[in-house]
Design a protein around this motif. Sequence first.
Motif, short mmCIF file in Angstrom:
data_model
loop_
_atom_site.label_atom_id
_atom_site.label_comp_id
_atom_site.label_asym_id
_atom_site.label_seq_id
_atom_site.Cartn_x
_atom_site.Cartn_y
_atom_site.Cartn_z
N ALA A 53 -6.86 7.89 -6.16
CA ALA A 53 -7.79 8.48 -4.87
C ALA A 53 -6.48 8.59 -3.93
O ALA A 53 -5.99 9.58 -2.91
CB ALA A 53 -9.08 8.46 -4.82
N TRP A 54 -6.18 6.59 -3.99
CA TRP A 54 -5.03 7.11 -2.19
C TRP A 54 -4.36 7.67 -2.39
O TRP A 54 -3.54 8.38 -1.72
CB TRP A 54 -5.47 5.98 -1.91
CG TRP A 54 -4.10 5.25 -1.41
CD1 TRP A 54 -4.16 5.49 0.26
CD2 TRP A 54 -3.13 4.03 -1.64
NE1 TRP A 54 -3.07 4.51 0.31
CE2 TRP A 54 -2.53 4.21 0.39
CE3 TRP A 54 -2.97 3.13 -2.26
CZ2 TRP A 54 -1.36 3.22 -0.17
CZ3 TRP A 54 -1.54 2.76 -2.11
CH2 TRP A 54 -1.14 2.53 -1.03
N LEU A 55 -3.40 7.09 -3.92
CA LEU A 55 -2.12 8.02 -3.90
C LEU A 55 -2.29 9.70 -3.99
O LEU A 55 -1.51 9.97 -3.77
CB LEU A 55 -1.73 7.12 -5.61
CG LEU A 55 -1.27 6.04 -5.52
CD1 LEU A 55 -1.05 5.65 -7.25
CD2 LEU A 55 -0.32 5.63 -4.63
N ALA A 56 -3.64 10.48 -5.11
CA ALA A 56 -3.12 11.23 -4.83
C ALA A 56 -3.81 11.76 -3.75
O ALA A 56 -3.97 13.39 -3.80
CB ALA A 56 -3.93 12.00 -6.02
N GLY A 57 -3.87 11.79 -2.44
CA GLY A 57 -4.31 11.73 -1.35
C GLY A 57 -5.52 12.42 -1.04
O GLY A 57 -5.97 13.64 -0.59
N GLY A 58 -6.46 11.81 -1.43
CA GLY A 58 -8.32 12.20 -1.77
C GLY A 58 -8.69 12.00 -0.08
O GLY A 58 -7.97 11.06 0.60
N SER A 59 -9.61 12.93 0.00
CA SER A 59 -10.65 12.79 1.11
C SER A 59 -11.94 13.40 0.65
O SER A 59 -11.86 13.97 0.25
CB SER A 59 -9.92 13.39 2.11
OG SER A 59 -9.65 14.39 2.31
N ASP A 60 -13.14 13.26 1.87
CA ASP A 60 -14.20 13.35 1.76
C ASP A 60 -14.52 13.47 -0.10
O ASP A 60 -15.56 14.01 -0.58
CB ASP A 60 -14.00 15.03 1.78
CG ASP A 60 -15.54 15.98 1.92
OD1 ASP A 60 -16.10 15.49 2.46
OD2 ASP A 60 -15.67 17.09 1.64
#
Length: 266
Positions: free
Chosen positions: A128-135
């Motif tokens: 999720a961090w590598l894929a630019g996830g948020s929320d």
Amino acid sequence: WSDSVAELVQRLAADLSLLKDQLGVGGPGRLVRGLQLGLSDRHHGGRQVALVEWDDGSEAIYKPRDVTLELAWWELLTWLAAAGLACAPPAPRVVPRSGYGWVERVRAGEVDSPADFARRAGALVCLAWLAGGSDLHEDNVVATAVGPVLVDAEALLQPRRTDLTAAAHASILASGLLTYPIITSQGELVEAGGLVGGDRPAPPQPTWQYPSTDAMERVSLPAAPRPATNLPAYQGRRFYPTQLAQEMERGFAETYLFCLTHRERL
């Protein structure tokens, strides 16, 4: 509302054979037993996510928007597992259509190994961090028997921040999986992170009191707490993946190094 429901029914009728082949649900001869509407915010002219249930108990999620990102997420996690990442988290299968799509319904279930779940949770934090996830709050994660599942990939590939908060948004905490503090409608500060949030009071539900009388009025009544399907259970007891911090760190590190090794293919 009626137009969006009619559109759903037309799309469902057109895709029955496809849903049977790719998700193993419905199919010829099966009857739709129920529709749960309003499972998301309104988008694209009032359209909302819905749950379709057939008379044999099978279910599928209808998303009235492009699901290319969900498909790419499933393909990534499937490839990682096939390429040898033992702690790759699972992802729901996706049937993309033009402007909408169908997604596999995933259910919470007891895990066989808390340590394995925690490693997959660490892998999910890394990806999720590598894929630019948020929320990625508690409503966007389901703790299944085979690992944590992200059920709304729309929260990935979010724009990078360029203001004074850019450093914070570059942190692994920015995804919301490890912390997502919110203030409820009752003014309480609660934790709603995707891997750490728990049961919390549901917002009061508006209803009509004394209907069809001169005293009829609109009131808000307490609602039952929403069960936390994002937390895993083992032998009848729920636990937080963060209680096994070393296993989560192991899953994070293994995933990061695996992606680094295969970055050319990724």
